[in-house]
Scaffold this motif. Structure first.
Motif, PDB file in Angstrom:
ATOM      1  N   HIS A 179     -18.692   0.611  38.811  1.00  0.00           N
ATOM      2  CA  HIS A 179     -17.526   1.474  38.660  1.00  0.00           C
ATOM      3  C   HIS A 179     -16.444   0.716  37.891  1.00  0.00           C
ATOM      4  CE1 HIS A 179     -18.631   4.756  41.487  1.00  0.00           C
ATOM      5  NE2 HIS A 179     -19.358   3.810  42.040  1.00  0.00           N
ATOM      6  N   LYS A 180     -15.814   1.395  36.959  1.00  0.00           N
ATOM      7  CA  LYS A 180     -14.690   0.810  36.235  1.00  0.00           C
ATOM      8  C   LYS A 180     -13.408   1.501  36.664  1.00  0.00           C
ATOM      9  CE  LYS A 180     -17.182  -0.785  32.131  1.00  0.00           C
ATOM     10  NZ  LYS A 180     -17.245  -0.768  30.654  1.00  0.00           N
ATOM     11  N   MET A 181     -12.423   0.691  37.055  1.00  0.00           N
ATOM     12  CA  MET A 181     -11.166   1.219  37.557  1.00  0.00           C
ATOM     13  C   MET A 181     -10.011   0.398  37.001  1.00  0.00           C
ATOM     14  SD  MET A 181     -12.544   1.563  41.467  1.00  0.00           S
ATOM     15  CE  MET A 181     -13.601   0.148  41.212  1.00  0.00           C
ATOM     16  N   LEU A 182      -8.820   0.944  37.101  1.00  0.00           N
ATOM     17  CA  LEU A 182      -7.628   0.209  36.682  1.00  0.00           C
ATOM     18  C   LEU A 182      -6.991  -0.481  37.873  1.00  0.00           C
ATOM     19  CD1 LEU A 182      -5.826   2.709  34.245  1.00  0.00           C
ATOM     20  CD2 LEU A 182      -7.307   0.777  33.665  1.00  0.00           C
ATOM     21  N   ILE A 200      -7.613  11.350  34.738  1.00  0.00           N
ATOM     22  CA  ILE A 200      -6.476  10.638  35.332  1.00  0.00           C
ATOM     23  C   ILE A 200      -6.981   9.370  36.021  1.00  0.00           C
ATOM     24  CG2 ILE A 200      -4.875  12.561  35.549  1.00  0.00           C
ATOM     25  CD1 ILE A 200      -5.849  13.095  38.316  1.00  0.00           C
ATOM     26  N   TYR A 201      -6.283   8.277  35.764  1.00  0.00           N
ATOM     27  CA  TYR A 201      -6.728   6.967  36.230  1.00  0.00           C
ATOM     28  C   TYR A 201      -5.569   6.228  36.894  1.00  0.00           C
ATOM     29  CZ  TYR A 201     -10.541   8.052  33.040  1.00  0.00           C
ATOM     30  OH  TYR A 201     -11.592   8.668  32.397  1.00  0.00           O
ATOM     31  N   ASP A 237      -3.927   1.978  48.145  1.00  0.00           N
ATOM     32  CA  ASP A 237      -2.676   2.236  47.433  1.00  0.00           C
ATOM     33  C   ASP A 237      -2.948   2.516  45.962  1.00  0.00           C
ATOM     34  OD1 ASP A 237      -0.574   1.638  49.528  1.00  0.00           O
ATOM     35  OD2 ASP A 237      -1.743  -0.209  49.591  1.00  0.00           O
ATOM     36  N   LEU A 238      -2.401   3.628  45.482  1.00  0.00           N
ATOM     37  CA  LEU A 238      -2.550   4.012  44.084  1.00  0.00           C
ATOM     38  C   LEU A 238      -1.174   4.128  43.441  1.00  0.00           C
ATOM     39  CD1 LEU A 238      -5.255   6.830  44.402  1.00  0.00           C
ATOM     40  CD2 LEU A 238      -5.610   4.390  43.930  1.00  0.00           C
ATOM     41  N   PRO A 250      -1.728  -2.522  33.156  1.00  0.00           N
ATOM     42  CA  PRO A 250      -2.920  -2.609  34.000  1.00  0.00           C
ATOM     43  C   PRO A 250      -4.110  -3.163  33.231  1.00  0.00           C
ATOM     44  CG  PRO A 250      -2.570  -0.348  33.306  1.00  0.00           C
ATOM     45  CD  PRO A 250      -1.381  -1.130  32.823  1.00  0.00           C
ATOM     46  N   VAL A 251      -5.127  -3.578  33.969  1.00  0.00           N
ATOM     47  CA  VAL A 251      -6.370  -4.065  33.373  1.00  0.00           C
ATOM     48  C   VAL A 251      -7.534  -3.345  34.047  1.00  0.00           C
ATOM     49  CG1 VAL A 251      -5.455  -6.348  32.797  1.00  0.00           C
ATOM     50  CG2 VAL A 251      -6.487  -5.967  35.050  1.00  0.00           C
ATOM     51  N   VAL A 252      -8.689  -3.418  33.416  1.00  0.00           N
ATOM     52  CA  VAL A 252      -9.895  -2.776  33.960  1.00  0.00           C
ATOM     53  C   VAL A 252     -10.601  -3.745  34.893  1.00  0.00           C
ATOM     54  CG1 VAL A 252     -12.142  -1.769  33.410  1.00  0.00           C
ATOM     55  CG2 VAL A 252     -10.163  -1.321  31.931  1.00  0.00           C
TER      56      VAL A 252
END
Length: 413
Positions: free
Chosen positions: A203-206, A97-98, A123-124, A195-197
């Motif tokens: 670390h890679k996140m959205l 889950i991202y 904030d997510l 969204p983008v990376v």
């Protein structure tokens, strides 16, 4: 603006550019005022960093050291929270889950020495139908729900906290409270946001794409402006994001959307403040020429920003004045007289009055009696009883003043 306010803006500009600045103040009271404003704006570490080598600060180390100690504590806490947030995001990713990061680390990482830019929360953004999945994962990580009896299926925003580190997570099903009459309809602009990376320290996140993120920061400031105000840090975040991603942002789309929500004057003033006081040589200026930002008087908004503190919480009167401004915006949407919003600060609806008068929880039919009690309190204040921190008459005066401000920037007619 006074010397302390001007010094705050100067210090922030130097911090953003990674340089030190000198202070030119008349006395130590202005130095204390500078750091007090920085505290309520939640930018104290950044201001301390930019001014630490100033001759004026060196001369009054006894004053500076107390604020520097507080700033160091804030930075240490932020560093711990950032490390734990990265670990949490990895934990969620390992479970497939991202969430999409909004504000927080996504903008904090744009600053030099990013942990000096303090974030109270992270904030997510998630899809509404994923809440159970996220809820169980966050509990498994060790976070606790801030409001234990909150119905996560009905709530649009659920908060979680780690009691040891202070990591505070806000999970959003929507970027704006959907039940808000004043701005709930802004969610339609983000329904199809892609969204983008983003990469941060391996670390890679959205996160949100630059165009949607910039427009969201505008909407976020706009929302708080309709309430009781917002702080200078929100303008700083907006300017940095706009500057770094200037060539990737769809500026025409943002401008069109600002016109649709009647925020043209407001957004012009935001960028004029940013251009004058924070990033004078910003790269997005060439894209903003058609916005005619130089044709707006940004000073009234800037003074409101400097007086409001972070999220308009500098004092209770300002917070309570939001009853007036929000009602005015709602009345205009419903094509009613905006003047009646002044009395809305006294004749609050039941759900708002219940938090102030506990007997309404068991006896909601006593709402008229609670209104009368509030009116009596208001009359006492008008007759000279100024002991209450929550001064209704001052809230009404400030509310009226801020309604004029909303009219100045074309939000209200």
């Amino acid at each position: 603006m006074n010397h302390a306010q001007m010094s705050l803006l100067n210090a922030l500009q130097h911090y953003i550019h990674g340089t030190k600045c000198e202070l030119y103040l008349d006395d130590t009271s202005e130095l204390c005022q500078l750091f007090h404003i920085a505290s309520i704006q939640n930018v104290l570490p950044m201001v301390c960093e930019a001014t630490c080598e100033s001759e004026y600060v060196q001369k009054y180390q006894n004053i500076f050291s107390a604020y520097k100690k507080r700033a160091i504590n804030e930075v240490v806490s932020q560093t711990v929270r950032t490390a734990q947030f990265l670990d949490l995001y990895q934990f969620l990713g390992d479970r497939g889950i991202y969430p999409v990061i909004v504000k927080g680390l996504a903008v904090r990482s744009l600053y030099p020495k990013e942990n000096l830019r303090i974030s109270v929360d992270e904030d997510l953004l998630i899809r509404p139908d994923e809440i159970q999945k996220y809820h169980h994962a966050l509990l498994a990580y060790g976070l606790q729900k801030l409001v234990p009896d909150q119905d996560i299926e009905k709530a649009s925003e659920i908060s979680y906290i780690d009691s040891e580190s202070g990591l505070y997570i806000e999970v959003h099903k929507y970027l704006m409270p959907p039940d808000s009459e004043a701005y709930g309809d802004l969610n339609c602009y983000f329904d199809k946001a892609q969204p983008v990376v983003m990469e941060y320290k391996d670390h890679k996140m959205l996160t949100m794409n630059p165009t949607d993120h910039v427009f969201f920061l505008i909407c976020h400031s706009f929302k708080h402006f309709l309430h009781s105000g917002f702080g200078i840090r929100q303008i700083s975040d907006l300017m940095l994001l706009s500057d770094v991603y200037a060539d990737e942002i769809e500026w025409d789309r943002i401008w069109s959307q600002c016109k649709e929500i009647h925020a043209e004057g407001f957004v012009r003033a935001l960028y004029q403040i940013g251009r004058k006081y924070l990033i004078p040589d910003n790269r997005c200026s060439c894209y903003l020429r058609k916005w005619q930002i130089e044709n707006v008087d940004e000073e009234p908004l800037l003074l409101d920003v400097l007086e409001s503190g972070i999220h308009g919480a500098s004092d209770m009167n300002r917070l309570h004045s939001s009853n007036i401004t929000l009602k005015a915006v709602i009345n205009q949407k419903n094509k009613k007289n905006t003047g009646s919003s002044v009395w809305h600060s006294v004749f609050l609806p039941l759900e708002e009055m219940t938090g102030r008068y506990e007997y309404l929880q068991k006896a909601p039919f006593l709402l008229p009696a609670a209104w009368m009690q509030r009116i009596i309190h208001y009359i006492r204040e008008l007759l000279g009883d100024r002991s209450s921190a929550n001064n209704i008459s001052d809230s009404i005066k400030l509310g009226r003043k801020r309604i004029e401000l909303l009219k100045l920037y074309g939000i209200l007619k």
